[in-house]
Write a protein that holds these residues in place. Structure first.
Motif, PDB file in Angstrom:
ATOM      1  N   ALA A 231       0.850  -1.205  -0.034  1.00 29.24           N
ATOM      2  CA  ALA A 231       0.013  -0.022  -0.101  1.00 29.24           C
ATOM      3  C   ALA A 231       0.727   1.322  -0.042  1.00 29.24           C
ATOM      4  O   ALA A 231       1.919   1.360   0.500  1.00 29.24           O
ATOM      5  N   ASP A 232       0.351   2.340  -0.673  1.00 35.25           N
ATOM      6  CA  ASP A 232       1.105   3.605  -0.489  1.00 35.25           C
ATOM      7  C   ASP A 232       0.318   4.438   0.565  1.00 35.25           C
ATOM      8  O   ASP A 232       0.924   5.199   1.342  1.00 35.25           O
ATOM      9  N   GLU A 233      -0.915   3.851   0.769  1.00 35.35           N
ATOM     10  CA  GLU A 233      -1.896   4.725   1.926  1.00 35.35           C
ATOM     11  C   GLU A 233      -2.561   3.704   2.550  1.00 35.35           C
ATOM     12  O   GLU A 233      -3.087   2.892   1.826  1.00 35.35           O
ATOM     13  N   VAL A 234      -2.640   3.648   3.734  1.00 36.37           N
ATOM     14  CA  VAL A 234      -3.634   2.737   4.767  1.00 36.37           C
ATOM     15  C   VAL A 234      -4.608   3.684   5.175  1.00 36.37           C
ATOM     16  O   VAL A 234      -4.317   4.707   5.828  1.00 36.37           O
ATOM     17  N   VAL A 235      -5.835   3.296   5.139  1.00 36.15           N
ATOM     18  CA  VAL A 235      -7.037   4.043   5.862  1.00 36.15           C
ATOM     19  C   VAL A 235      -7.717   3.036   6.776  1.00 36.15           C
ATOM     20  O   VAL A 235      -7.985   2.062   6.511  1.00 36.15           O
ATOM     21  N   PHE A 236      -7.698   3.607   7.938  1.00 37.63           N
ATOM     22  CA  PHE A 236      -8.592   2.731   9.027  1.00 37.63           C
ATOM     23  C   PHE A 236      -9.814   3.679   9.194  1.00 37.63           C
ATOM     24  O   PHE A 236      -9.861   4.642   9.522  1.00 37.63           O
ATOM     25  N   MET A 237     -10.798   2.690   8.859  1.00 39.39           N
ATOM     26  CA  MET A 237     -12.483   3.183   9.108  1.00 39.39           C
ATOM     27  C   MET A 237     -13.147   2.582  10.600  1.00 39.39           C
ATOM     28  O   MET A 237     -12.642   1.309  10.699  1.00 39.39           O
ATOM     29  N   ASP A 238     -13.855   3.143  11.057  1.00 40.50           N
ATOM     30  CA  ASP A 238     -14.665   2.554  12.102  1.00 40.50           C
ATOM     31  C   ASP A 238     -15.813   3.456  12.341  1.00 40.50           C
ATOM     32  O   ASP A 238     -15.691   4.560  12.240  1.00 40.50           O
ATOM     33  N   GLY A 239     -16.985   2.822  12.310  1.00 38.40           N
ATOM     34  CA  GLY A 239     -18.242   3.528  12.720  1.00 38.40           C
ATOM     35  C   GLY A 239     -18.806   4.308  11.683  1.00 38.40           C
ATOM     36  O   GLY A 239     -19.347   5.427  11.718  1.00 38.40           O
ATOM     37  N   GLY A 240     -18.249   4.025  10.333  1.00 39.32           N
ATOM     38  CA  GLY A 240     -18.460   4.630   9.215  1.00 39.32           C
ATOM     39  C   GLY A 240     -17.911   6.216   8.976  1.00 39.32           C
ATOM     40  O   GLY A 240     -18.353   6.866   8.018  1.00 39.32           O
ATOM     41  N   VAL A 241     -16.553   6.333   9.623  1.00 37.36           N
ATOM     42  CA  VAL A 241     -16.116   7.369   9.429  1.00 37.36           C
ATOM     43  C   VAL A 241     -14.398   7.018   8.969  1.00 37.36           C
ATOM     44  O   VAL A 241     -14.194   5.867   9.709  1.00 37.36           O
ATOM     45  N   SER A 250       3.548   4.677   9.050  1.00 39.52           N
ATOM     46  CA  SER A 250       2.916   5.441  10.195  1.00 39.52           C
ATOM     47  C   SER A 250       1.432   5.027  10.941  1.00 39.52           C
ATOM     48  O   SER A 250       1.662   4.778  12.186  1.00 39.52           O
ATOM     49  N   VAL A 251       0.645   4.372   9.998  1.00 39.87           N
ATOM     50  CA  VAL A 251      -0.359   3.907  10.452  1.00 39.87           C
ATOM     51  C   VAL A 251      -0.441   2.501  11.248  1.00 39.87           C
ATOM     52  O   VAL A 251      -0.960   2.524  12.400  1.00 39.87           O
ATOM     53  N   LEU A 252       0.531   1.757  10.746  1.00 38.77           N
ATOM     54  CA  LEU A 252       0.628   0.239  11.253  1.00 38.77           C
ATOM     55  C   LEU A 252       1.492   0.379  12.476  1.00 38.77           C
ATOM     56  O   LEU A 252       1.296  -0.580  13.408  1.00 38.77           O
ATOM     57  N   ASP A 253       2.569   1.035  12.331  1.00 34.64           N
ATOM     58  CA  ASP A 253       3.648   1.026  13.324  1.00 34.64           C
ATOM     59  C   ASP A 253       3.576   2.226  14.554  1.00 34.64           C
ATOM     60  O   ASP A 253       3.890   1.872  15.480  1.00 34.64           O
ATOM     61  N   HIS A 254       2.884   3.177  14.204  1.00 36.40           N
ATOM     62  CA  HIS A 254       2.790   4.154  15.188  1.00 36.40           C
ATOM     63  C   HIS A 254       1.446   4.840  15.065  1.00 36.40           C
ATOM     64  O   HIS A 254       1.168   6.268  14.758  1.00 36.40           O
ATOM     65  N   PRO A 255       0.371   3.994  15.236  1.00 34.59           N
ATOM     66  CA  PRO A 255      -1.043   4.677  15.139  1.00 34.59           C
ATOM     67  C   PRO A 255      -1.400   5.993  16.189  1.00 34.59           C
ATOM     68  O   PRO A 255      -0.812   5.714  17.194  1.00 34.59           O
ATOM     69  N   GLN A 256      -1.925   6.648  15.973  1.00 40.27           N
ATOM     70  CA  GLN A 256      -2.215   7.791  16.723  1.00 40.27           C
ATOM     71  C   GLN A 256      -3.359   7.824  17.500  1.00 40.27           C
ATOM     72  O   GLN A 256      -3.755   8.571  18.519  1.00 40.27           O
ATOM     73  N   ASN A 257      -4.346   7.032  16.978  1.00 46.87           N
ATOM     74  CA  ASN A 257      -5.948   7.090  17.451  1.00 46.87           C
ATOM     75  C   ASN A 257      -5.976   5.672  18.284  1.00 46.87           C
ATOM     76  O   ASN A 257      -5.600   4.611  17.903  1.00 46.87           O
ATOM     77  N   PRO A 258      -6.497   5.811  19.462  1.00 48.65           N
ATOM     78  CA  PRO A 258      -6.706   4.767  20.073  1.00 48.65           C
ATOM     79  C   PRO A 258      -7.332   3.531  19.734  1.00 48.65           C
ATOM     80  O   PRO A 258      -7.165   2.349  19.884  1.00 48.65           O
ATOM     81  N   ARG A 259      -8.409   3.954  18.786  1.00 49.36           N
ATOM     82  CA  ARG A 259      -9.259   2.888  17.976  1.00 49.36           C
ATOM     83  C   ARG A 259      -8.249   2.227  17.091  1.00 49.36           C
ATOM     84  O   ARG A 259      -8.560   0.843  16.911  1.00 49.36           O
ATOM     85  N   THR A 260      -7.557   2.887  16.326  1.00 48.69           N
ATOM     86  CA  THR A 260      -6.529   2.194  15.369  1.00 48.69           C
ATOM     87  C   THR A 260      -5.643   1.318  16.060  1.00 48.69           C
ATOM     88  O   THR A 260      -5.561   0.037  15.646  1.00 48.69           O
ATOM     89  N   LYS A 261      -4.956   1.710  17.275  1.00 48.90           N
ATOM     90  CA  LYS A 261      -4.076   0.955  18.036  1.00 48.90           C
ATOM     91  C   LYS A 261      -4.847  -0.525  18.384  1.00 48.90           C
ATOM     92  O   LYS A 261      -4.271  -1.547  18.434  1.00 48.90           O
ATOM     93  N   ALA A 262      -6.001  -0.235  19.026  1.00 47.76           N
ATOM     94  CA  ALA A 262      -7.029  -1.459  19.526  1.00 47.76           C
ATOM     95  C   ALA A 262      -7.159  -2.529  18.601  1.00 47.76           C
ATOM     96  O   ALA A 262      -7.176  -3.676  18.677  1.00 47.76           O
ATOM     97  N   PHE A 263      -7.606  -1.846  17.202  1.00 49.09           N
ATOM     98  CA  PHE A 263      -7.894  -2.836  16.268  1.00 49.09           C
ATOM     99  C   PHE A 263      -6.598  -3.704  15.733  1.00 49.09           C
ATOM    100  O   PHE A 263      -6.668  -4.909  15.489  1.00 49.09           O
ATOM    101  N   LEU A 264      -5.387  -2.790  15.780  1.00 49.75           N
ATOM    102  CA  LEU A 264      -4.251  -3.550  15.266  1.00 49.75           C
ATOM    103  C   LEU A 264      -3.620  -4.360  16.161  1.00 49.75           C
ATOM    104  O   LEU A 264      -3.150  -5.419  15.810  1.00 49.75           O
ATOM    105  N   ASP A 265      -3.702  -4.153  17.410  1.00 50.74           N
ATOM    106  CA  ASP A 265      -3.497  -5.073  18.663  1.00 50.74           C
ATOM    107  C   ASP A 265      -4.226  -6.532  18.369  1.00 50.74           C
ATOM    108  O   ASP A 265      -3.636  -7.641  18.633  1.00 50.74           O
ATOM    109  N   SER A 266      -5.461  -6.248  17.948  1.00 53.36           N
ATOM    110  CA  SER A 266      -6.153  -7.288  17.865  1.00 53.36           C
ATOM    111  C   SER A 266      -6.158  -8.379  16.768  1.00 53.36           C
ATOM    112  O   SER A 266      -6.463  -9.565  16.756  1.00 53.36           O
ATOM    113  N   VAL A 267      -5.508  -7.896  15.789  1.00 53.38           N
ATOM    114  CA  VAL A 267      -5.183  -8.493  14.344  1.00 53.38           C
ATOM    115  C   VAL A 267      -3.860  -8.814  14.240  1.00 53.38           C
ATOM    116  O   VAL A 267      -3.489  -9.706  13.137  1.00 53.38           O
ATOM    117  N   MET A 268      -2.823  -8.477  14.776  1.00 49.38           N
ATOM    118  CA  MET A 268      -1.227  -8.474  14.519  1.00 49.38           C
ATOM    119  C   MET A 268      -0.692  -9.520  15.366  1.00 49.38           C
ATOM    120  O   MET A 268      -1.121  -9.591  16.619  1.00 49.38           O
TER     121      MET A 268
END
Length: 268
Positions: A231-241, A250-268
């Motif tokens: 990917a050139d860009e990763v987009v994390f969606m939740d709740g329709g936004v 940036s997104v996968l290794d250093h997520p800034q949003n707690p929702r992103t981090k919680a999701f990645l922790d659950s799948v990685m």
């Protein structure tokens, strides 16, 4: 989609314009708002991966891109052309089925469940749309079909029926079928989610090769390794936004949003 809920400005193509542009896209089902104003852009030759939990709106958004789902607000354009709608006399109207089908010819889509015609061989599945929709001569369509089967590593299975193929082989035929229409944009809706683990790699290898060749792709996936590498860009969606977006590192290794981090922790 009513005129009052759609932006009436019609996008115009330019050399710097993104290939895919979504602006404040909204979609509801039975009073439940599934997409709550999605805005994003994909440049020609880029790969965007959409990540997020089930029910976050990823697949719905993908289906809106080629008008398999009618949007309730906002706009989507591909290569400067409004998708599913046209401006006439200063207002926006939904296109008829024939016009929409013509647009879809430039937007390939690969589904979770392959959606191959069971009564057709692999080669016939690939050549059906170029012959029936585009009017391509059969000899040319067959030659192109065999070329695409070779590209996805299935040159020796041209005369096999879907029931004779593994899930991974069927998905590679589905990718070849999408490529047969020479799309500007290729959409993937969790293309490996229905596959046994040992079959996932072959499909991802084909997708990586497409990315390396410069195919513009939007991929809904839970395959973090693919997102990281292709990917050139990763987009994390939740709740329709869109919760968070950026380069994979940036997104996968250093997520800034707690929702992103919680999701990645659950799948990685």
């Amino acid at each position: 989609m009513t005129d009052t809920r759609v932006t009436t400005a019609v996008p115009t193509a330019s050399v710097s314009a993104p290939l895919l542009s979504a602006r404040k896209v909204r979609k509801s089902f039975g009073g439940v708002e599934v997409l709550k104003g999605i805005s994003l852009e994909v440049a020609a030759g880029q790969v965007m991966c959409l990540l997020g939990p089930s029910g976050s709106g990823k697949s719905t958004f993908l289906r809106c891109i080629n008008h398999l789902e009618r949007i309730d607000g906002g706009r989507i354009s591909v290569d400067g052309e409004l998708i599913g709608y046209a401006a006439r006399h200063g207002r926006i109207f939904e296109m008829n089925r024939r016009e929409v089908a013509k647009q879809r010819g430039g937007i390939g889509m690969v589904f979770q469940r392959f959606n191959l015609f069971p009564h057709m061989t692999a080669l016939e599945n690939i050549t059906a749309a170029p012959i029936g929709v585009r009017g391509l001569a059969k000899p040319a369509a067959l030659a192109r079909g065999r070329e695409l089967l070779d590209r996805v590593g299935l040159a020796d299975l041209a005369q096999s029926y879907p029931a004779q193929l593994s899930g991974g082989q069927q998905q590679r035929v589905a990718i070849a079928r999408a490529l047969a229409m020479d799309p500007k944009l290729l959409l993937f809706d969790e293309p490996t989610s229905a596959l046994d683990p040992e079959l996932v790699g072959d499909v991802l290898d084909v997708m990586r090769a497409l990315a390396a060749d410069g195919m513009t792709m939007v991929v809904v996936t839970h395959e973090i390794g693919f997102a990281r590498g292709a990917a050139d860009e990763v987009v994390f969606m939740d709740g329709g936004v869109v919760v968070e977006s950026g380069p994979p590192a940036s997104v996968l290794d250093h997520p800034q949003n707690p929702r992103t981090k919680a999701f990645l922790d659950s799948v990685m």
